[in-house]
Design a protein around this motif. Structure first.
Motif, PDB file in Angstrom:
ATOM      1  N   TRP A   1      -4.986   7.340  14.971  1.00  0.00           N
ATOM      2  CA  TRP A   1      -4.267   8.080  16.007  1.00  0.00           C
ATOM      3  C   TRP A   1      -3.480   9.249  15.418  1.00  0.00           C
ATOM      4  CZ3 TRP A   1       1.034   8.257  15.380  1.00  0.00           C
ATOM      5  CH2 TRP A   1       1.580   7.316  14.494  1.00  0.00           C
ATOM      6  N   GLN A   2      -3.051   9.098  14.148  1.00  0.00           N
ATOM      7  CA  GLN A   2      -2.229  10.124  13.501  1.00  0.00           C
ATOM      8  C   GLN A   2      -3.027  11.400  13.226  1.00  0.00           C
ATOM      9  OE1 GLN A   2       1.418   9.649  11.907  1.00  0.00           O
ATOM     10  NE2 GLN A   2       0.999  11.695  12.665  1.00  0.00           N
ATOM     11  N   ILE A   3      -4.370  11.269  13.074  1.00  0.00           N
ATOM     12  CA  ILE A   3      -5.195  12.453  12.774  1.00  0.00           C
ATOM     13  C   ILE A   3      -6.129  12.782  13.941  1.00  0.00           C
ATOM     14  CG2 ILE A   3      -5.096  12.092  10.272  1.00  0.00           C
ATOM     15  CD1 ILE A   3      -7.994  11.018  10.456  1.00  0.00           C
ATOM     16  N   ASN A   4      -5.794  12.272  15.126  1.00  0.00           N
ATOM     17  CA  ASN A   4      -6.604  12.544  16.326  1.00  0.00           C
ATOM     18  C   ASN A   4      -8.068  12.165  16.144  1.00  0.00           C
ATOM     19  OD1 ASN A   4      -4.408  13.591  17.808  1.00  0.00           O
ATOM     20  ND2 ASN A   4      -4.660  15.571  16.773  1.00  0.00           N
ATOM     21  N   PHE A   5      -8.292  11.084  15.367  1.00  0.00           N
ATOM     22  CA  PHE A   5      -9.633  10.540  15.160  1.00  0.00           C
ATOM     23  C   PHE A   5     -10.591  11.556  14.538  1.00  0.00           C
ATOM     24  CE2 PHE A   5      -7.621   8.031  18.407  1.00  0.00           C
ATOM     25  CZ  PHE A   5      -7.948   6.726  18.061  1.00  0.00           C
ATOM     26  N   ARG A   6     -10.046  12.438  13.703  1.00  0.00           N
ATOM     27  CA  ARG A   6     -10.896  13.441  13.055  1.00  0.00           C
ATOM     28  C   ARG A   6     -10.231  13.926  11.772  1.00  0.00           C
ATOM     29  NH1 ARG A   6     -13.546  18.637  16.202  1.00  0.00           N
ATOM     30  NH2 ARG A   6     -15.453  18.722  14.996  1.00  0.00           N
ATOM     31  N   ALA A   7     -10.983  13.927  10.676  1.00  0.00           N
ATOM     32  CA  ALA A   7     -10.423  14.366   9.399  1.00  0.00           C
ATOM     33  C   ALA A   7     -10.686  15.857   9.211  1.00  0.00           C
ATOM     34  CB  ALA A   7     -11.047  13.573   8.244  1.00  0.00           C
TER      35      ALA A   7
ATOM     36  N   PHE B   1       0.840  -1.197   0.000  1.00  0.00           N
ATOM     37  CA  PHE B   1       0.000   0.000   0.000  1.00  0.00           C
ATOM     38  C   PHE B   1       0.878   1.251   0.000  1.00  0.00           C
ATOM     39  CE2 PHE B   1      -3.194  -2.979   1.597  1.00  0.00           C
ATOM     40  CZ  PHE B   1      -4.335  -2.522   0.964  1.00  0.00           C
ATOM     41  N   PRO B   2       0.322   2.400  -0.380  1.00  0.00           N
ATOM     42  CA  PRO B   2       1.068   3.654  -0.225  1.00  0.00           C
ATOM     43  C   PRO B   2       1.465   3.833   1.237  1.00  0.00           C
ATOM     44  CG  PRO B   2      -0.903   4.009  -1.550  1.00  0.00           C
ATOM     45  CD  PRO B   2      -0.998   2.612  -1.008  1.00  0.00           C
ATOM     46  N   PRO B   3       2.517   4.605   1.512  1.00  0.00           N
ATOM     47  CA  PRO B   3       2.966   4.792   2.902  1.00  0.00           C
ATOM     48  C   PRO B   3       1.894   5.467   3.749  1.00  0.00           C
ATOM     49  CG  PRO B   3       4.006   6.377   1.436  1.00  0.00           C
ATOM     50  CD  PRO B   3       3.306   5.396   0.554  1.00  0.00           C
ATOM     51  N   GLY B   4       2.000   5.302   5.062  1.00  0.00           N
ATOM     52  CA  GLY B   4       1.036   5.925   5.959  1.00  0.00           C
ATOM     53  C   GLY B   4       1.363   5.624   7.400  1.00  0.00           C
ATOM     54  N   PRO B   5       0.552   6.137   8.341  1.00  0.00           N
ATOM     55  CA  PRO B   5       0.792   5.887   9.762  1.00  0.00           C
ATOM     56  C   PRO B   5       0.749   4.391  10.086  1.00  0.00           C
ATOM     57  CG  PRO B   5      -0.902   7.563   9.446  1.00  0.00           C
ATOM     58  CD  PRO B   5      -0.643   6.967   8.114  1.00  0.00           C
ATOM     59  N   THR B   6       1.558   3.968  11.032  1.00  0.00           N
ATOM     60  CA  THR B   6       1.567   2.569  11.455  1.00  0.00           C
ATOM     61  C   THR B   6       0.185   2.191  11.987  1.00  0.00           C
ATOM     62  OG1 THR B   6       3.895   2.710  12.065  1.00  0.00           O
ATOM     63  CG2 THR B   6       2.621   0.901  13.024  1.00  0.00           C
ATOM     64  N   PRO B   7      -0.454   1.160  11.411  1.00  0.00           N
ATOM     65  CA  PRO B   7      -1.785   0.773  11.895  1.00  0.00           C
ATOM     66  C   PRO B   7      -1.711  -0.104  13.142  1.00  0.00           C
ATOM     67  CG  PRO B   7      -1.171  -0.583  10.005  1.00  0.00           C
ATOM     68  CD  PRO B   7      -0.049   0.402  10.203  1.00  0.00           C
ATOM     69  N   PHE B   8      -2.595   0.171  14.100  1.00  0.00           N
ATOM     70  CA  PHE B   8      -2.701  -0.620  15.318  1.00  0.00           C
ATOM     71  C   PHE B   8      -4.048  -1.333  15.337  1.00  0.00           C
ATOM     72  CE2 PHE B   8       0.441   2.588  16.454  1.00  0.00           C
ATOM     73  CZ  PHE B   8       1.387   1.843  17.148  1.00  0.00           C
ATOM     74  N   PRO B   9      -4.144  -2.446  16.032  1.00  0.00           N
ATOM     75  CA  PRO B   9      -5.435  -3.136  16.133  1.00  0.00           C
ATOM     76  C   PRO B   9      -6.526  -2.198  16.638  1.00  0.00           C
ATOM     77  CG  PRO B   9      -3.696  -4.530  16.998  1.00  0.00           C
ATOM     78  CD  PRO B   9      -3.070  -3.186  16.730  1.00  0.00           C
ATOM     79  N   ILE B  10      -7.706  -2.359  16.128  1.00  0.00           N
ATOM     80  CA  ILE B  10      -8.929  -1.612  16.470  1.00  0.00           C
ATOM     81  C   ILE B  10      -8.896  -0.177  15.934  1.00  0.00           C
ATOM     82  CG2 ILE B  10     -10.490  -0.808  18.286  1.00  0.00           C
ATOM     83  CD1 ILE B  10      -9.553  -3.087  20.035  1.00  0.00           C
ATOM     84  N   ILE B  11      -7.884   0.612  16.285  1.00  0.00           N
ATOM     85  CA  ILE B  11      -7.889   2.039  15.908  1.00  0.00           C
ATOM     86  C   ILE B  11      -7.223   2.303  14.564  1.00  0.00           C
ATOM     87  CG2 ILE B  11      -7.942   2.792  18.297  1.00  0.00           C
ATOM     88  CD1 ILE B  11      -4.968   3.541  18.016  1.00  0.00           C
ATOM     89  N   GLY B  12      -6.536   1.311  13.993  1.00  0.00           N
ATOM     90  CA  GLY B  12      -5.862   1.530  12.716  1.00  0.00           C
ATOM     91  C   GLY B  12      -4.843   2.645  12.788  1.00  0.00           C
ATOM     92  N   GLY B  13      -4.919   3.588  11.832  1.00  0.00           N
ATOM     93  CA  GLY B  13      -3.982   4.716  11.811  1.00  0.00           C
ATOM     94  C   GLY B  13      -4.627   6.017  12.235  1.00  0.00           C
TER      95      GLY B  13
END
Length: 487
Positions: free
Chosen positions: A42-48, A28-40
C-alpha cells in the motif's frame, strides 16, 4: 445474525493475521506496516517506480523492509547499500525468487531464476559457452557488425524521412542473440520473428504492473480474473514452444563445424547423461535459451532507443561524438569494440546513456538461502533481497550532476575515459549480468556505425524531445520518430 457472525469471524482472523505479521516483522529493517494479504504494498501504490522507492528510502532509510503479501523483502537503496548488500555474504543470497509468477515462467530452471546447484551449473556452462562462441572477441563481433550494417541500410532507405526506430533496432539486437543461441538470423519480414519480439515485449511489460502484484497476492483465483496476465502467459508458452522446436531441429541436424549455444548444450547433456541428478537436461536448456533471448534483446534494444533519443535531445553532444569519430576513424574502417580505447568521449557518452536511461530499476529479488546476518540484521531463510539499481546511478554522493545528462561523469580532467564505482547498471555480486560484455559490444558498434553515417534530428514540427520514461519491465522511452539524415 449469520452475517454478524461471519463479519466478526472475518475481523478476528484479520486481527490474528495482522498481529502475526507485526510479530514476524521484529528484527527486520524498518518499513511500512504490513497488513494481511497486501503486506506493505500500500505504501508504494502496488507499483515499484522511481518515486515510490525514493519515498520509501526517505521515510525508512536506505535499508528497509517491504512485505510482499506475507513475504518480507529487504529493499536496498543507494550505492553503498546496494554494493554492500549484494557483495557481502553473496553466497547466502543467491536463491531464486519463490514467487507465483516466476514459478510459472521458469519453474526454477535456467539462468535468471534458478538457485543452488542448478543455478551454479547453468551459470558456469552459460559463461563458458558464450566465451567459446566469441563473446568479447572477433567471433560475436562479426555478427554485431553485420547487424549494424543492416540497420544503417534501413535508415539509409528512408532518405531522411521520419521513422519509428523501435522495430529495426529490436530486429538488429535480437538477431545478434539469435545467431548466438539458434545459429541463424531472421528476416525483418519473418512473421514468427515478429511474434517472438512481441511476445518477449509483452512478458516484460507485465512484470511491473498492478496486475503482477495482484497475481502474487491472489494466486488461487488469478486464472479466473480478467487482465493482461493471460496474454503474458500465452506469450511465455509461445516463446518456450519456439525454443523447443529449434532444439528439435538441432537434434535432427546433428553436430556441426560452427556450433551455437543449443549445439553446445546438447553436447553437454550427452556428456552428463550418466551423472545422477544432472542439472543438464532439456528443461534447463529451454529455459537458458529463453532467458538469453529475453534478456539479450530487450535491455540492449531499449538502451539503443534511448541513445538515439538523447542524441536528438542533445545535438551538441551528438556533434562532439561525430567529430571524434571523424577524427579517429576513416569512413571505410570496420568499427570494432577495440576502437573504444581510441574514442574516450564517445565511450563516455555511451556510459552516460546507460546511466541516465537506467532501464533496470530493480534487480530480480534474491532469496536468503539460510538464516544469516545481513548488513547488521538477522534475516531468516526465505527473506527476499531487492536492490534498487536506479538509485546507484543517481546517487548524489557519487555523481556531480546526477539528474543531468553529462558525459563528463566518465571523463577525467585530461579527457580520458574513467569508470565510476557507482556505475552498476548490470548489478554486482555473483548474479551480475551474464551478458554485460555482449551488451557493451553491441551498444558501441551499432551506436558508432549509426552516428558515423547519420545525423539524427526530430521530425519537422517537433519542438521538444520527450525524455520521460514509460514504466514497465524496463524503463522505455515514449514512442517517437526521428529523421536519419545522411552526413
Amino acid at each position: 445474525m449469520l452475517s454478524v457472525v461471519l463479519i466478526s469471524l472475518g475481523l478476528f482472523l484479520f486481527s490474528v493475521q495482522f498481529l502475526n505479521l507485526q510479530w514476524r516483522s521484529r528484527g527486520f529493517p524498518p518499513g511500512p506496516t504490513p497488513f494481511p494479504i497486501i503486506g506493505g504494498l500500500w505504501q508504494i501504490n502496488f507499483r515499484a517506480d522511481r518515486g515510490s522507492l525514493k519515498k520509501l528510502a526517505k521515510i525508512y532509510g536506505n535499508i528497509c523492509t517491504l512485505w510482499l503479501g506475507h513475504t518480507p523483502v529487504v529493499v536496498l537503496y543507494g550505492f553503498q547499500a546496494v554494493k554492500n548488500g549484494l557483495a557481502t555474504n553473496s553466497e547466502d543470497i543467491t536463491g531464486k525468487l519463490e514467487s507465483f509468477v516466476f514459478k510459472r515462467v521458469t519453474n526454477g530452471k535456467g539462468l535468471l531464476a534458478s538457485s543452488g546447484l542448478v543455478w551454479k551449473h547453468q551459470r558456469h556452462f552459460g559463461t563458458g559457452a558464450l566465451r567459446k562462441l566469441g563473446m568479447g572477441n572477433k567471433g560475436i563481433e562479426r555478427g554485431i557488425q553485420t547487424e549494424a550494417c543492416f540497420l544503417v541500410e534501413f535508415f539509409r532507405s528512408k532518405e531522411g524521412r521520419a521513422v519509428d526506430p523501435s522495430f529495426p533496432i529490436v530486429h538488429a539486437v535480437a538477431n545478434v542473440i539469435c545467431a548466438v543461441v539458434f545459429g541463424h538470423r531472421f528476416s525483418s519480414e519473418d512473421e514468427t520473428f515478429q511474434q517472438l519480439v512481441e511476445a518477449s515485449s509483452c512478458m516484460l511489460a507485465f512484470l511491473n504492473t498492478h496486475y503482477y502484484y495482484i497475481c502474487e497476492v491472489l494466486q488461487d483465483v488469478v486464472e479466473y480474473l480478467p487482465g493482461p496476465q493471460h496474454k503474458a502467459s500465452y506469450s511465455c508458452e509461445f516463446l518456450r514452444s519456439f525454443v523447443r522446436q529449434e532444439i528439435k531441429i538441432h537434434r535432427e541436424k546433428g553436430k556441426t563445424d560452427e556450433p551455437d549455444f543449443i549445439d553446445l548444450y546438447l553436447d553437454q547433456i550427452e556428456k552428463a547423461k550418466n551423472i545422477p541428478n544432472s542439472a543438464y537436461d532439456e528443461d534447463n536448456m529451454v529455459q537458458c535459451v529463453f532467458d538469453l533471448f529475453l534478456g539479450g534483446t530487450e535491455t540492449t534494444a531499449t538502451t539503443l532507443r534511448w541513445a538515439l533519443l538523447y542524441m536528438m535531445a542533445y545535438p551538441d553532444i551528438q556533434e562532439k561524438v561525430q567529430k571524434e569519430l571523424d577524427a579517429v576513424l576513416s569512413p571505410s574502417h570496420l568499427i570494432c569494440y577495440e576502437d573504444r580505447k581510441k574514442l574516450p568521449y564517445t565511450n563516455a557518452v555511451l556510459h552516460e546513456i546507460m546511466r541516465f536511461s537506467s532501464i533496470i530499476l530493480i534487480t530480480i529479488p534474491r532469496q536468503v538461502l539460510k538464516d544469516t546476518t545481513f548488513l547488521g540484521y538477522q534475516l531468516p531463510k526465505g527473506t527476499l533481497i531487492m536492490a534498487n539499481l536506479d538509485s546507484t546511478l543517481f546517487d548524489p554522493e557519487y555523481w556531480e550532476t546526477p539528474h543531468q545528462f553529462n558525459p563528463g561523469h566518465f571523463l577525467d580532467e585530461d579527457g580520458n575515459f574513467v569508470i565510476r564505482e557507482a556505475f552498476l547498471p548490470f548489478s554486482v555480486g555473483q548474479r551480475v549480468c551474464l551478458g554485460e560484455v555482449l551488451a557493451k559490444m553491441e551498444l558501441f558498434i551499432i551506436f558508432c556505425n549509426l552516428l558515423q553515417t547519420f545525423k539524427f534530428t526530430p521530425p519537422e514540427g517537433v519542438k521538444e524531445v520527450n525524455t520521460e520514461a514509460v514504466l514497465g519491465g524496463t524503463m522505455k522511452p515514449h514512442p517517437y520518430k526521428l529523421c536519419a539524415v545522411p552526413r
